[in-house]
Design a protein around this motif. Structure first.
Motif, PDB file in Angstrom:
ATOM      1  N   ASP A  63       0.832  -1.205   0.000  1.00 52.90           N
ATOM      2  CA  ASP A  63       0.000   0.000   0.000  1.00 52.90           C
ATOM      3  C   ASP A  63       0.869   1.258   0.000  1.00 52.90           C
ATOM      4  O   ASP A  63       0.580   2.230  -0.700  1.00 52.90           O
ATOM      5  CB  ASP A  63      -0.921   0.016   1.225  1.00 52.90           C
ATOM      6  N   ALA A  64       1.945   1.235   0.794  1.00 46.48           N
ATOM      7  CA  ALA A  64       2.839   2.393   0.868  1.00 46.48           C
ATOM      8  C   ALA A  64       3.530   2.633  -0.471  1.00 46.48           C
ATOM      9  O   ALA A  64       3.727   3.784  -0.882  1.00 46.48           O
ATOM     10  CB  ALA A  64       3.881   2.180   1.968  1.00 46.48           C
ATOM     11  N   ALA A  65       3.897   1.553  -1.164  1.00 47.26           N
ATOM     12  CA  ALA A  65       4.521   1.699  -2.491  1.00 47.26           C
ATOM     13  C   ALA A  65       3.551   2.358  -3.460  1.00 47.26           C
ATOM     14  O   ALA A  65       3.936   3.243  -4.241  1.00 47.26           O
ATOM     15  CB  ALA A  65       4.964   0.339  -3.009  1.00 47.26           C
ATOM     16  N   ARG A  66       2.291   1.943  -3.409  1.00 50.59           N
ATOM     17  CA  ARG A  66       1.281   2.542  -4.283  1.00 50.59           C
ATOM     18  C   ARG A  66       1.091   4.026  -3.964  1.00 50.59           C
ATOM     19  O   ARG A  66       1.016   4.877  -4.864  1.00 50.59           O
ATOM     20  CB  ARG A  66      -0.051   1.797  -4.127  1.00 50.59           C
ATOM     21  N   GLU A  67       1.035   4.346  -2.681  1.00 53.72           N
ATOM     22  CA  GLU A  67       0.856   5.738  -2.273  1.00 53.72           C
ATOM     23  C   GLU A  67       2.048   6.599  -2.689  1.00 53.72           C
ATOM     24  O   GLU A  67       1.894   7.758  -3.098  1.00 53.72           O
ATOM     25  CB  GLU A  67       0.640   5.804  -0.762  1.00 53.72           C
ATOM     26  N   GLY A  68       3.258   6.042  -2.602  1.00 53.68           N
ATOM     27  CA  GLY A  68       4.438   6.773  -3.031  1.00 53.68           C
ATOM     28  C   GLY A  68       4.421   7.042  -4.522  1.00 53.68           C
ATOM     29  O   GLY A  68       4.814   8.124  -4.986  1.00 53.68           O
ATOM     30  N   PHE A  69       3.975   6.059  -5.298  1.00 52.94           N
ATOM     31  CA  PHE A  69       3.853   6.209  -6.748  1.00 52.94           C
ATOM     32  C   PHE A  69       2.907   7.358  -7.097  1.00 52.94           C
ATOM     33  O   PHE A  69       3.230   8.226  -7.918  1.00 52.94           O
ATOM     34  CB  PHE A  69       3.337   4.897  -7.336  1.00 52.94           C
ATOM     35  N   ILE A  70       1.752   7.375  -6.451  1.00 54.90           N
ATOM     36  CA  ILE A  70       0.759   8.421  -6.716  1.00 54.90           C
ATOM     37  C   ILE A  70       1.284   9.786  -6.276  1.00 54.90           C
ATOM     38  O   ILE A  70       1.040  10.808  -6.930  1.00 54.90           O
ATOM     39  CB  ILE A  70      -0.572   8.083  -6.016  1.00 54.90           C
ATOM     40  N   ALA A  71       2.039   9.816  -5.176  1.00 54.75           N
ATOM     41  CA  ALA A  71       2.607  11.082  -4.689  1.00 54.75           C
ATOM     42  C   ALA A  71       3.587  11.665  -5.708  1.00 54.75           C
ATOM     43  O   ALA A  71       3.618  12.891  -5.931  1.00 54.75           O
ATOM     44  CB  ALA A  71       3.309  10.858  -3.351  1.00 54.75           C
ATOM     45  N   THR A  76       6.215  -6.670  14.933  1.00 54.07           N
ATOM     46  CA  THR A  76       7.303  -7.632  15.002  1.00 54.07           C
ATOM     47  C   THR A  76       8.517  -6.940  15.613  1.00 54.07           C
ATOM     48  O   THR A  76       8.494  -5.734  15.864  1.00 54.07           O
ATOM     49  CB  THR A  76       7.650  -8.198  13.611  1.00 54.07           C
ATOM     50  N   PHE A  77       9.592  -7.688  15.848  1.00 47.53           N
ATOM     51  CA  PHE A  77      10.708  -7.124  16.605  1.00 47.53           C
ATOM     52  C   PHE A  77      11.679  -6.288  15.774  1.00 47.53           C
ATOM     53  O   PHE A  77      11.952  -5.136  16.095  1.00 47.53           O
ATOM     54  CB  PHE A  77      11.479  -8.233  17.330  1.00 47.53           C
ATOM     55  N   SER A  78      12.224  -6.845  14.695  1.00 49.94           N
ATOM     56  CA  SER A  78      13.306  -6.114  14.038  1.00 49.94           C
ATOM     57  C   SER A  78      13.503  -6.495  12.577  1.00 49.94           C
ATOM     58  O   SER A  78      13.105  -7.581  12.135  1.00 49.94           O
ATOM     59  CB  SER A  78      14.620  -6.356  14.792  1.00 49.94           C
ATOM     60  N   SER A  79      14.137  -5.574  11.842  1.00 53.47           N
ATOM     61  CA  SER A  79      14.491  -5.812  10.445  1.00 53.47           C
ATOM     62  C   SER A  79      15.506  -4.778   9.998  1.00 53.47           C
ATOM     63  O   SER A  79      15.591  -3.683  10.567  1.00 53.47           O
ATOM     64  CB  SER A  79      13.254  -5.713   9.549  1.00 53.47           C
ATOM     65  N   TYR A  80      16.266  -5.123   8.993  1.00 54.57           N
ATOM     66  CA  TYR A  80      17.008  -4.123   8.226  1.00 54.57           C
ATOM     67  C   TYR A  80      16.113  -3.790   7.032  1.00 54.57           C
ATOM     68  O   TYR A  80      15.890  -4.643   6.170  1.00 54.57           O
ATOM     69  CB  TYR A  80      18.362  -4.663   7.745  1.00 54.57           C
ATOM     70  N   GLY A  81      15.586  -2.594   7.013  1.00 56.46           N
ATOM     71  CA  GLY A  81      14.614  -2.269   5.971  1.00 56.46           C
ATOM     72  C   GLY A  81      14.736  -0.867   5.425  1.00 56.46           C
ATOM     73  O   GLY A  81      15.719  -0.158   5.663  1.00 56.46           O
ATOM     74  N   PHE A  82      13.706  -0.470   4.698  1.00 59.47           N
ATOM     75  CA  PHE A  82      13.633   0.838   4.055  1.00 59.47           C
ATOM     76  C   PHE A  82      12.159   1.207   3.943  1.00 59.47           C
ATOM     77  O   PHE A  82      11.273   0.412   4.272  1.00 59.47           O
ATOM     78  CB  PHE A  82      14.289   0.791   2.667  1.00 59.47           C
ATOM     79  N   GLU A  83      11.896   2.402   3.461  1.00 64.90           N
ATOM     80  CA  GLU A  83      10.523   2.871   3.331  1.00 64.90           C
ATOM     81  C   GLU A  83       9.967   2.500   1.952  1.00 64.90           C
ATOM     82  O   GLU A  83      10.503   2.931   0.926  1.00 64.90           O
ATOM     83  CB  GLU A  83      10.452   4.383   3.534  1.00 64.90           C
ATOM     84  N   TYR A  84       8.903   1.722   1.931  1.00 65.59           N
ATOM     85  CA  TYR A  84       8.293   1.345   0.657  1.00 65.59           C
ATOM     86  C   TYR A  84       7.674   2.553  -0.048  1.00 65.59           C
ATOM     87  O   TYR A  84       7.545   2.552  -1.284  1.00 65.59           O
ATOM     88  CB  TYR A  84       7.239   0.256   0.863  1.00 65.59           C
ATOM     89  N   HIS A  85       7.299   3.558   0.716  1.00 63.66           N
ATOM     90  CA  HIS A  85       6.781   4.784   0.099  1.00 63.66           C
ATOM     91  C   HIS A  85       7.852   5.399  -0.800  1.00 63.66           C
ATOM     92  O   HIS A  85       7.562   5.852  -1.919  1.00 63.66           O
ATOM     93  CB  HIS A  85       6.364   5.779   1.191  1.00 63.66           C
ATOM     94  N   ASP A  86       9.096   5.377  -0.346  1.00 64.66           N
ATOM     95  CA  ASP A  86      10.205   5.921  -1.145  1.00 64.66           C
ATOM     96  C   ASP A  86      10.411   5.100  -2.413  1.00 64.66           C
ATOM     97  O   ASP A  86      10.696   5.650  -3.481  1.00 64.66           O
ATOM     98  CB  ASP A  86      11.501   5.933  -0.330  1.00 64.66           C
ATOM     99  N   LEU A  87      10.280   3.769  -2.285  1.00 70.40           N
ATOM    100  CA  LEU A  87      10.439   2.905  -3.455  1.00 70.40           C
ATOM    101  C   LEU A  87       9.340   3.186  -4.481  1.00 70.40           C
ATOM    102  O   LEU A  87       9.602   3.252  -5.686  1.00 70.40           O
ATOM    103  CB  LEU A  87      10.400   1.439  -3.029  1.00 70.40           C
ATOM    104  N   GLY A  88       8.104   3.350  -3.994  1.00 71.46           N
ATOM    105  CA  GLY A  88       7.004   3.673  -4.892  1.00 71.46           C
ATOM    106  C   GLY A  88       7.183   5.034  -5.544  1.00 71.46           C
ATOM    107  O   GLY A  88       6.861   5.218  -6.725  1.00 71.46           O
ATOM    108  N   TYR A  89       7.728   5.976  -4.774  1.00 67.52           N
ATOM    109  CA  TYR A  89       7.970   7.325  -5.321  1.00 67.52           C
ATOM    110  C   TYR A  89       8.985   7.248  -6.467  1.00 67.52           C
ATOM    111  O   TYR A  89       8.808   7.886  -7.510  1.00 67.52           O
ATOM    112  CB  TYR A  89       8.475   8.250  -4.222  1.00 67.52           C
ATOM    113  N   LYS A  90      10.026   6.462  -6.265  1.00 69.74           N
ATOM    114  CA  LYS A  90      11.032   6.287  -7.323  1.00 69.74           C
ATOM    115  C   LYS A  90      10.383   5.693  -8.573  1.00 69.74           C
ATOM    116  O   LYS A  90      10.707   6.088  -9.703  1.00 69.74           O
ATOM    117  CB  LYS A  90      12.163   5.382  -6.834  1.00 69.74           C
ATOM    118  N   THR A  91       9.457   4.762  -8.387  1.00 66.77           N
ATOM    119  CA  THR A  91       8.745   4.165  -9.521  1.00 66.77           C
ATOM    120  C   THR A  91       7.878   5.209 -10.212  1.00 66.77           C
ATOM    121  O   THR A  91       7.753   5.223 -11.445  1.00 66.77           O
ATOM    122  CB  THR A  91       7.870   2.994  -9.053  1.00 66.77           C
TER     123      THR A  91
END
Length: 336
Positions: A54-62, A268-283
């Motif tokens: 959902d965040a990727a989609r929102e980033g794309f639209i943004a 959940t406890f932990s992850s090495y991650g990133f913001e999917y909104h940013d990935l969608g924005y790049k798309t």
């Protein structure tokens, strides 16, 4: 008299000239307005609902909005969600192709595969894809070719860093329980990479495969006696039912590591991650290039720019993880 007549003629000519200029300006202005109001049609297909996609989609639209494309004005969006159903997924792809969209965004591997199989004529962008090459979406990451490109959510260090952090936060851990859908191509790739990282860190693993989200809680319960920690890869079926895993993890005090940061925010406890909104924005920025005339096949596949350790303090307390300043060094702590 001649002077007066000449003056009247001159005034008339000026008046006619002014009227002609005004009419031309109005026509020019009207043409510009028509150009500005030209509507772009974009279809969006998403395999299932969960926060990362959902965040990727929102980033794309943004990104589209920042470039001047806005729904209700010069942008028409047709968003459809398959709700995890393979038949719905293929039908959505075919419908979006038949509706003559100017561009189609496919979110997650299964959605992208269906759209790519359905058209070679409409520009296609994908996002949230684990491995575009093994999924047969593109021929080359730098020069995708044909009508397809997009962004992958696989940072090269994400899985191995997350697995390595298990030893740091739960040093006594010996076996890691993994739940995944063996029908998702992206999940299979993620699990294989996780298995390699686990072996490199001297950890064993217990696997449980599911096919629907309704099986997730039972799968988590089946791993309780066989696991010291849980690892949930980027698996759309499991992540869509993540609360079922969290319920078991909190009850049994099993630290749960995940493949993306949005799942840490969910409990959940932990992850090495990133913001999917940013990935969608790049798309979305790629979409602008395509709408401006660039060939999708000439745009390299994109990847996440930033990777950070994210720890949920509240989940740590519920899942029995002791947090120290040394363990939290460089981490982004949420859930205080």
């Amino acid at each position: 008299m001649r002077k007066l007549l000449a003056g009247l003629i001159g005034s008339s000519m000026l008046l006619l000239s002014a009227c002609g200029s005004s009419g031309a300006d109005e026509a020019s202005s009207s043409g510009d307005n028509e150009k500005e109001q030209e509507v772009v049609k974009i279809g969006i297909t998403q395999i299932v609902e969960h926060p990362s996609l959902d965040a990727a989609r929102e980033g794309f639209i943004a990104a589209l909005k920042d470039a001047g494309y806005e729904e209700g004005k010069n942008l028409e969006l047709d968003y459809q969600n398959a709700q995890g159903d393979a038949n719905n997924n293929m039908s959505i792809a075919q419908n979006l192709v038949n509706d003559d969209n100017d561009l189609i965004l496919a979110i997650a591997t299964a959605s992208a595969q269906s759209v790519v199989q359905s058209t070679k004529d409409i520009p296609i962008l994908f996002t949230g894809i684990t491995d575009p090459l093994s999924a047969d979406l593109v021929k080359d990451l730098d020069k995708p070719g044909e009508n397809v490109t997009g962004t992958s959510d696989t940072h090269p260090d994400a899985i191995k860093n997350t697995i390595a952090s298990i030893k740091k936060f739960v040093p006594e851990a010996k076996t890691v329980g993994i739940i995944y859908n063996d029908g998702e191509a992206n999940s299979i790739v993620n699990v294989e990479n996780a298995k390699k990282a686990l072996e490199e860190n001297g950890l064993e693993y217990a696997l449980t495969a599911i096919s629907t989200s309704s099986e997730v809680k039972q799968a988590a319960e089946s791993l309780v006696d066989r696991s010291d920690v849980f690892y949930i890869p980027k698996d759309n079926t499991v992540v869509s039912a993540l609360e079922s895993v969290i319920t078991v993890a909190n009850k049994e005090k099993i630290p749960t590591f995940v493949g993306e940061s949005d799942s840490v925010e969910r409990g959940t406890f932990s992850s090495y991650g990133f913001e999917y909104h940013d990935l969608g924005y790049k798309t979305g920025e790629m979409a602008i290039e395509i709408l401006n005339g660039k060939n999708p096949g000439d745009i390299p596949v994109g990847f996440p720019d930033n990777l950070e350790l994210i720890v949920n303090k509240s989940a740590a307390e519920k899942q029995g993880v002791e947090l120290t300043d040394e363990r939290l060094e460089g981490a982004k702590v949420i859930g205080d």
